[in-house]
Design a protein around this motif. Structure first.
Motif: not given
Ligand SMILES: *Cc1c(COP(=O)(O)O)cnc(C)c1O
Length: 228
Positions: A47, A68, A196-197, A213-214
């Motif tokens: 991003n 994103i 997300m996470t 997901v990071g």
């Protein structure tokens, strides 16, 4: 301490077939991204436009890049030659710029319309009413090189997963409403980018087709100056 492979496999086990895992690699080095690629991951999300522009040429050409974050129109040119899907489109001005740059690169860029659903102040995303109005009134046929594939949203940043689930369900209903308007071809308007996470399972339960997901894969992100 778990390894990258262990964390990746644990996340993959939570993502059912039919839901695409987008590995969020913002702030991660080319080496870290390559390591996940070597484990089989192909879709990555970033991003910060300049960061993506700089990393992309150093990585395999078959990576599917997702943008994103909020995208300013003057940064579209950095990504237009290769970006697969822009997740957070919330203005006609951005659609116009994506069209111009996609056409100049002789390609089609996918886009998701960002819905502002969270109980938080942010400038980004269209409210549900604005979204429905935009779908009815924006000149979509003037943007043939941008394919609107679905909706994206971020839930409120909270531990209250009941609230998160309520917000995701609202986006899923909105997705059905937009689809029913018939403005976008139904066989192409198929994507919901929600989790997300922290809210991955709630997103999947609500029907998300793309999860971003990071942290759960790469570990905690160091916050670079200026990027909270
Ligand atoms: C950073 C980011 C993510 C990933 O967040 P994690 O908590 O690290 O999984 C997902 N979506 C957007 C829009 C992001 O900016």
């Amino acid at each position: 301490m778990s390894t990258l492979e262990e964390r990746y496999e644990a996340i993959r086990a939570r993502v059912p077939a039919g839901v695409k895992l987008v590995a969020v690699s913002k702030t991660r080095s080319v080496e870290e991204i390559q390591a996940l690629y070597d484990l089989g991951q192909r879709a990555f999300g970033e991003n910060y436009p300049q960061e993506l522009r700089d990393k992309q040429p150093a990585l395999p050409a078959d990576i599917e890049w997702h943008f994103i974050g909020h995208l300013q129109t003057n940064k579209v040119k950095y990504l237009a030659p290769f970006v697969h899907l822009v997740h957070a489109v919330d203005s006609g001005k951005l659609m116009q710029e994506l069209e111009k740059r996609a056409a100049a690169n002789d390609r089609t860029i996918g886009a998701l319309l960002q819905v502002h659903i969270a109980d938080e102040e942010t400038k980004h995303g269209l409210t549900p009413d604005e979204l429905l109005e935009a779908v009815r009134s924006w000149p979509w046929n003037e943007w043939p090189h941008v394919e609107v594939r679905g909706l994206m949203a971020m839930a409120t940043f909270t531990d209250d997963l009941v609230q998160v689930r309520r917000e995701f369900d609202a986006v899923a209903r909105l997705f059905g409403q937009v689809k029913a308007l018939g403005v976008f071809p139904a066989d192409r308007f198929t994507e919901l980018s929600l989790g997300m996470t922290s809210d991955l399972d709630e997103a999947i339960a609500a029907g998300s087709t793309l999860v971003r997901v990071g942290t759960a894969i790469f570990g905690e992100r160091p916050s670079p100056a200026g990027n909270p």
